[in-house]
Design an enzyme around this catalytic site. Structure first.
Site, mmCIF file in Angstrom:
data_model
loop_
_atom_site.group_PDB
_atom_site.id
_atom_site.type_symbol
_atom_site.label_atom_id
_atom_site.label_comp_id
_atom_site.label_asym_id
_atom_site.label_seq_id
_atom_site.Cartn_x
_atom_site.Cartn_y
_atom_site.Cartn_z
ATOM 1 C CG ASN A 136 -6.808 -1.370 -0.400
ATOM 2 O OD1 ASN A 136 -7.618 -1.136 -1.296
ATOM 3 N ND2 ASN A 136 -6.757 -2.519 0.230
ATOM 4 C CD GLU A 143 -8.058 -6.152 -0.299
ATOM 5 O OE1 GLU A 143 -7.892 -5.040 -0.846
ATOM 6 O OE2 GLU A 143 -8.762 -6.296 0.711
#
Ligand code: GLP
Length: 246
Positions: A136, A143
């Site tokens: 990702n 993140e």
């Protein structure tokens, strides 16, 4: 940012290991921050072999871990702690006084973050960071959507990180939260070495190099790093429109 494309994973790993060794030779008391994952395994094996072969003095270096799965004990072979000891610290004969890793079993997350922040700042920042790229686009456990000025922090893990993360564990575990060195420290590292290999990383590399530069895809921030080097093999580079190699 400099992009270097290698014919294969072996070539990439040898070059990455050489870069780490050059950093240690230039600055024997360097602060080095290492990622875990499948990508750097061979780099670390080459590094350990290179250090033995050349008799490089690593006694003054200090080593920190990039990230950790919170709640996973250090003896679990899927933990970052276990990985770094197995692939790096044991083969390189590094003394425990030269290492600081996150305590995944901490009951005080805030203190755990403070400890790592203070080690990094007392040593004047990180000299070399070796990072991989998550599917990702994450760097460590920064993140998508992490603030660019985030220091060490605890974070809920993205669904993709949890799914991909299963590959590191031999038994079923619950991985919900991670602790990581933050994007601020990544961007301030004197050198940021990012590595990726294999066909499955090709779309990720394409996004990092040709996509928008945004914290929505942290790996793309390497294009804004003052000394970012991205090393990939030809498979990971295979979806790029063009690339330059020297
Ligand atoms: C994991 C790690 C990261 C690592 C990334 C890529 O989530 N926490 O630090 O860089 O994913 O892993 P791999 O090299 O296995 O693709």
């Amino acid at each position: 940012m400099e992009l270097k494309v290698f014919d294969n994973y072996g070539g990439l790993s040898v070059a990455a290991a050489e870069m780490i060794m050059d950093c240690i030779k230039d600055k024997p008391d360097a602060l080095l921050c290492f990622a875990t994952g499948d990508t750097p395994k061979l780099t670390y094996q080459e590094l350990a072999a290179g250090i033995k072969r050349e008799g490089t003095d690593i006694s003054k270096c200090f080593f920190i871990g990039l990230d950790e799965w919170l709640g996973i004990p250090p003896h679990n072979n899927g933990s970052c702690h276990y990985f770094l000891h197995h692939y790096l610290f044991s083969p390189m004969g590094i003394s425990p006084r030269q290492v600081h890793l996150f305590d995944a079993m901490t009951t005080n997350e805030e203190d755990e973050c403070k400890r790592m922040n203070s080690i990094i700042s007392k040593r004047g920042g990180i000299d070399l960071m070796v990072v991989g790229i998550g599917m990702n686009g994450h760097i460590g456990f920064n993140e998508p959507g992490t603030a660019i000025d985030a220091a060490v922090h605890v974070t809920p893990l993205d669904e993709m990180t949890k799914n991909v993360g299963k590959k590191y564990f031999t038994e079923e575990v619950t991985i919900n939260k991670g602790i990581t060195v933050g994007l601020k420290q990544v961007m301030q590292a004197k050198t940021l070495l990012m590595i990726a290999n294999g066909k499955k990383k090709a779309p990720v590399i394409k996004k990092a190099i040709e996509g928008e530069i945004s914290t929505d895809f942290p790996a793309a921030l390497i294009r804004k790093h003052h000394n970012g080097i991205l090393m990939v093999d030809s498979e990971a580079a295979s979806e790029l429109k063009t690339y330059f190699n020297d």
